[in-house]
Design a protein around this motif. Structure first.
Motif, PDB file in Angstrom:
ATOM      1  N   GLY A   2       0.794  -1.225   0.000  1.00 15.41           N
ATOM      2  CA  GLY A   2       0.000   0.000   0.000  1.00 15.41           C
ATOM      3  C   GLY A   2       0.821   1.267   0.000  1.00 15.41           C
ATOM      4  O   GLY A   2       0.281   2.361   0.169  1.00 15.41           O
ATOM      5  N   GLY A   3       2.137   1.150  -0.178  1.00 12.35           N
ATOM      6  CA  GLY A   3       2.988   2.330  -0.229  1.00 12.35           C
ATOM      7  C   GLY A   3       3.832   2.537   1.007  1.00 12.35           C
ATOM      8  O   GLY A   3       4.790   3.308   0.992  1.00 12.35           O
ATOM      9  N   TYR A   4       3.477   1.854   2.095  1.00 17.13           N
ATOM     10  CA  TYR A   4       4.257   1.927   3.334  1.00 17.13           C
ATOM     11  C   TYR A   4       3.872   0.739   4.208  1.00 17.13           C
ATOM     12  O   TYR A   4       2.836   0.101   3.991  1.00 17.13           O
ATOM     13  CB  TYR A   4       4.035   3.256   4.065  1.00 17.13           C
ATOM     14  CG  TYR A   4       2.642   3.426   4.662  1.00 17.13           C
ATOM     15  CD1 TYR A   4       2.426   3.287   6.029  1.00 17.13           C
ATOM     16  CD2 TYR A   4       1.544   3.723   3.860  1.00 17.13           C
ATOM     17  CE1 TYR A   4       1.161   3.441   6.585  1.00 17.13           C
ATOM     18  CE2 TYR A   4       0.278   3.881   4.396  1.00 17.13           C
ATOM     19  CZ  TYR A   4       0.098   3.739   5.764  1.00 17.13           C
ATOM     20  OH  TYR A   4      -1.167   3.891   6.308  1.00 17.13           O
ATOM     21  N   GLU A   5       4.710   0.450   5.185  1.00 16.36           N
ATOM     22  CA  GLU A   5       4.444  -0.670   6.074  1.00 16.36           C
ATOM     23  C   GLU A   5       3.138  -0.443   6.832  1.00 16.36           C
ATOM     24  O   GLU A   5       2.845   0.664   7.277  1.00 16.36           O
ATOM     25  CB  GLU A   5       5.585  -0.842   7.083  1.00 16.36           C
ATOM     26  CG  GLU A   5       6.899  -1.298   6.466  1.00 16.36           C
ATOM     27  CD  GLU A   5       6.825  -2.701   5.885  1.00 16.36           C
ATOM     28  OE1 GLU A   5       5.977  -3.492   6.339  1.00 16.36           O
ATOM     29  OE2 GLU A   5       7.626  -2.999   4.974  1.00 16.36           O
ATOM     30  N   TYR A  52      -1.071  13.116   3.675  1.00 15.63           N
ATOM     31  CA  TYR A  52      -0.259  12.369   2.728  1.00 15.63           C
ATOM     32  C   TYR A  52      -1.192  11.375   2.043  1.00 15.63           C
ATOM     33  O   TYR A  52      -1.695  10.433   2.668  1.00 15.63           O
ATOM     34  CB  TYR A  52       0.902  11.669   3.434  1.00 15.63           C
ATOM     35  CG  TYR A  52       1.911  12.655   3.991  1.00 15.63           C
ATOM     36  CD1 TYR A  52       2.977  13.093   3.223  1.00 15.63           C
ATOM     37  CD2 TYR A  52       1.758  13.166   5.277  1.00 15.63           C
ATOM     38  CE1 TYR A  52       3.887  14.010   3.720  1.00 15.63           C
ATOM     39  CE2 TYR A  52       2.665  14.101   5.790  1.00 15.63           C
ATOM     40  CZ  TYR A  52       3.724  14.508   5.004  1.00 15.63           C
ATOM     41  OH  TYR A  52       4.614  15.433   5.496  1.00 15.63           O
ATOM     42  N   ILE A  53      -1.442  11.611   0.771  1.00 15.06           N
ATOM     43  CA  ILE A  53      -2.463  10.879   0.020  1.00 15.06           C
ATOM     44  C   ILE A  53      -1.785   9.852  -0.878  1.00 15.06           C
ATOM     45  O   ILE A  53      -0.972  10.202  -1.746  1.00 15.06           O
ATOM     46  CB  ILE A  53      -3.291  11.855  -0.842  1.00 15.06           C
ATOM     47  CG1 ILE A  53      -3.942  12.930   0.035  1.00 15.06           C
ATOM     48  CG2 ILE A  53      -4.335  11.103  -1.653  1.00 15.06           C
ATOM     49  CD1 ILE A  53      -4.377  14.161  -0.732  1.00 15.06           C
ATOM     50  N   PHE A  54      -2.111   8.589  -0.680  1.00 18.87           N
ATOM     51  CA  PHE A  54      -1.604   7.520  -1.540  1.00 18.87           C
ATOM     52  C   PHE A  54      -2.626   7.294  -2.653  1.00 18.87           C
ATOM     53  O   PHE A  54      -3.820   7.137  -2.388  1.00 18.87           O
ATOM     54  CB  PHE A  54      -1.386   6.244  -0.741  1.00 18.87           C
ATOM     55  CG  PHE A  54      -0.216   6.348   0.212  1.00 18.87           C
ATOM     56  CD1 PHE A  54       1.027   5.824  -0.118  1.00 18.87           C
ATOM     57  CD2 PHE A  54      -0.363   6.988   1.433  1.00 18.87           C
ATOM     58  CE1 PHE A  54       2.102   5.940   0.749  1.00 18.87           C
ATOM     59  CE2 PHE A  54       0.716   7.112   2.305  1.00 18.87           C
ATOM     60  CZ  PHE A  54       1.952   6.580   1.968  1.00 18.87           C
ATOM     61  N   CYS A  55      -2.149   7.301  -3.879  1.00 14.33           N
ATOM     62  CA  CYS A  55      -3.064   7.144  -5.009  1.00 14.33           C
ATOM     63  C   CYS A  55      -2.353   6.438  -6.161  1.00 14.33           C
ATOM     64  O   CYS A  55      -1.123   6.284  -6.154  1.00 14.33           O
ATOM     65  CB  CYS A  55      -3.599   8.501  -5.472  1.00 14.33           C
ATOM     66  SG  CYS A  55      -2.339   9.610  -6.161  1.00 14.33           S
ATOM     67  N   LEU A  56      -3.135   6.010  -7.151  1.00 16.63           N
ATOM     68  CA  LEU A  56      -2.534   5.443  -8.354  1.00 16.63           C
ATOM     69  C   LEU A  56      -1.783   6.541  -9.099  1.00 16.63           C
ATOM     70  O   LEU A  56      -2.212   7.690  -9.129  1.00 16.63           O
ATOM     71  CB  LEU A  56      -3.609   4.844  -9.252  1.00 16.63           C
ATOM     72  CG  LEU A  56      -4.352   3.604  -8.751  1.00 16.63           C
ATOM     73  CD1 LEU A  56      -5.326   3.116  -9.816  1.00 16.63           C
ATOM     74  CD2 LEU A  56      -3.389   2.488  -8.362  1.00 16.63           C
TER      75      LEU A  56
END
Length: 241
Positions: free
Chosen positions: A48-51, A116-120
């Motif tokens: 998912g981008g981070y632990e 901090y937004i995780f996105c495609l």
């Protein structure tokens, strides 16, 4: 076969036939649970981008974490002095208001009133160009390479006195819930072990199992480290808030 199961099967078959990794969109806990229950032609990994990310992408056919099509966007108030106190719901609401679908968004981590937004990667430029306000606060957006260390939740070591190691007893003890409240959570399909849905009240987790309770958080079960004079067990956990 349900739609999501069919989609996973298609991705796995394509990865096997083309010998190229195939990626899903971001999956919630329920979808990750469905994925874990399937017997597919090719193995998959989740990231998912981070632990300890909750929303994760599945890579079919194997991939390094650097291969996942994930961008991290930092959305920071232009003027912190006059900014609203911004929550996860505020950021998500603003993004959904732009017409962005939930499945292209991963976790949203808040640190020092900055999101901090995780996105495609395919949606990152659109977010950069269009996300200018969250709640009543103007924000500036930029792409960052990773989630800063200070923004990553640090677990709290806790010890909980419980009658047994059953999952319903542990969940009640960790979150200070009644047994009836925990049963309602099971009935609502809100309790997961290692990203797999658990509907068994009496399930006994193993050491280092990750238990997620939707609406409350998650904890890592470390096992029994002792007992009280009254014979109750002392369970040790790592609690993520």
């Amino acid at each position: 076969m349900d739609g999501i199961e069919k989609r996973f099967t298609e991705l796995a078959d394509r990865a096997e036939d083309w010998c190229v990794a195939q990626f899903s969109e971001f999956l919630n806990m329920e979808e990750q649970s469905v994925l874990s229950s399937l017997r597919l032609r090719t193995p998959c990994t989740l990231w998912g981008g981070y632990e300890n990310a909750e929303r994760r992408i599945a890579a079919f056919g194997g991939a390094d974490t650097s291969d996942f099509p994930i961008a991290v966007i930092k959305a920071q108030p232009l003027n912190s002095k006059f900014a609203d106190r911004l929550s996860h719901r505020d950021f998500l609401g603003s993004l959904m208001g732009l017409g962005i679908k939930r499945e292209v968004l991963g976790d949203i981590v808040i640190c020092d009133n900055t999101g901090y937004i995780f996105c495609l990667e395919t949606i990152a430029e659109y977010v950069l160009q269009n996300l200018g306000k969250v709640k009543h606060t103007s924000v500036k957006c930029s792409v960052v390479s990773a989630l800063p260390e200070e923004a990553q939740a640090k677990p709290e070591e806790k010890r909980v006195n419980v009658a047994s190691e059953r999952l319903d007893v542990l969940a009640a003890g960790v979150y200070n819930l009644s047994r009836s409240q925990v049963k309602e959570l099971f009935a609502a399909r809100k309790i997961f072990v290692n990203s797999s849905l658990c509907e068994n009240f009496s399930f006994v987790p193993k050491e280092n199992d990750v238990i997620s309770v939707r609406g409350y958080g998650r904890f890592v079960y470390l096992g029994v480290c002792g007992s009280t004079k009254k014979g109750r067990l002392v369970a040790e956990i790592l609690l993520y808030k």
